[in-house]
Design an enzyme around this catalytic site. Structure first.
Site, PDB file in Angstrom:
ATOM      1  N   GLU A 138     -23.479   1.585 -32.980  1.00  0.00           N
ATOM      2  CA  GLU A 138     -23.180   0.565 -31.961  1.00  0.00           C
ATOM      3  C   GLU A 138     -23.636   1.048 -30.594  1.00  0.00           C
ATOM      4  O   GLU A 138     -23.567   2.236 -30.289  1.00  0.00           O
ATOM      5  CB  GLU A 138     -21.667   0.320 -31.968  1.00  0.00           C
ATOM      6  CG  GLU A 138     -21.174  -0.754 -31.036  1.00  0.00           C
ATOM      7  CD  GLU A 138     -19.681  -1.021 -31.223  1.00  0.00           C
ATOM      8  OE1 GLU A 138     -19.069  -1.575 -30.299  1.00  0.00           O
ATOM      9  OE2 GLU A 138     -19.132  -0.673 -32.283  1.00  0.00           O
ATOM     10  N   GLU A 142     -19.474  -3.303 -21.974  1.00  0.00           N
ATOM     11  CA  GLU A 142     -18.217  -4.040 -22.044  1.00  0.00           C
ATOM     12  C   GLU A 142     -17.574  -4.118 -20.662  1.00  0.00           C
ATOM     13  O   GLU A 142     -17.362  -3.089 -20.020  1.00  0.00           O
ATOM     14  CB  GLU A 142     -17.257  -3.362 -23.029  1.00  0.00           C
ATOM     15  CG  GLU A 142     -17.774  -3.376 -24.459  1.00  0.00           C
ATOM     16  CD  GLU A 142     -16.893  -2.579 -25.406  1.00  0.00           C
ATOM     17  OE1 GLU A 142     -16.246  -3.194 -26.273  1.00  0.00           O
ATOM     18  OE2 GLU A 142     -16.846  -1.344 -25.271  1.00  0.00           O
TER      19      GLU A 142
END
Length: 264
Positions: A138, A142
């Site tokens: 990943e 964010e």
């Protein structure tokens, strides 16, 4: 951290033969990386290209259910909503889209405005994992609604994270549109905010290697307070996206505002 066009974008792609010519030798193309370069401007939402998450959640930490009703387009902008609409097992509903194809080394870019609200997470990331019979790899941008003056960068390799870095976003990530990008190579990972290099990783043990899908999501949690802050729902919130793009490694920049156009 992630587990896992109703209305309808202009998406531009190079022909397959051009990609083969442009791909540098020795780049280590990843298995299953069939996605080719594109620029998505959300004039429509092509559901053959995008999968709209609907009807489930990512686990006990998530307090909303993914719902296609929380995904909409308005004037060339993708809107992902978070609302107090009981859906499935959760009291709230939230929106996410993901590419159907997997992508490998290259440049990933988004122009977005984050949602406001403690306990919310506005995310642009690439991901692959056990559901796809692959290790959990990943790469993340964010924006946590508890402090929208910064964005968190992170990456996971075979399920191992711990690579978080917080980077300031001038003027606030929820006040206007900002550009976030990462350039992913086998031996280097670079993160950019509004065209500026803000973080570089050269330790290959901390750089994912598996081809991944591209995600845009807005979700909430009332359990991850230490990370996302206390959850406090005041009103419906939205994450807005004007553009998302991928440029395969070795190709020229695809649009004038691309971070690739400014690189030496």
């Amino acid at each position: 951290m992630h587990k896992h066009r109703n209305n309808i974008g202009i998406r531009l792609a190079l022909p397959a033969f051009a990609l083969l010519v442009a791909s540098p030798s020795g780049a280590g193309a990843q298995e299953g990386a069939k996605g080719t370069s594109f620029v998505e401007e959300f004039d429509r939402l092509d559901t053959k290209f995008w999968f709209v998450s609907d009807g489930w959640n990512n686990g006990a930490h998530q307090n909303c259910t993914w719902s296609k009703k929380q995904v909409a387009l308005q004037g060339g902008v993708l809107e992902l909503h978070f609302t107090d609409t009981r859906t499935g097992e959760r009291d709230y509903a939230c929106g996410e889209i993901q590419t159907r194809a997997r992508y490998g080394y290259g440049t990933y870019e988004v122009r977005m405005k984050a949602a406001t609200g403690s306990g919310l997470n506005s995310a642009f990331f690439s991901y692959i994992g056990p559901v796809d019979k692959k290790p959990h790899d990943e790469i993340d941008f964010e924006v946590l609604g508890k402090n929208t003056d910064e964005v968190q960068l992170n990456q996971y390799v075979a399920g191992k994270g711990g690579n978080e870095k917080l980077v300031p976003v001038a003027g606030g990530a929820d006040k206007s549109f900002n550009d976030y990008a990462f350039i992913w190579e086998k031996d280097r990972l670079r993160y950019f905010v509004n065209g500026e290099l803000v973080h570089e990783v050269t330790d290959e043990s901390k750089i994912p290697s598996n081809a991944q899908k591209i995600f845009l999501s807005l979700w909430g949690s009332d359990r991850l307070q230490n990370w996302m802050g206390p959850f406090s729902y005041v009103r419906p919130s939205s994450m807005s996206v004007e553009r998302i793009a991928f440029t395969a490694l070795g190709e020229e920049c695809r649009f004038p505002e691309s971070v690739l156009c400014a690189l030496d």
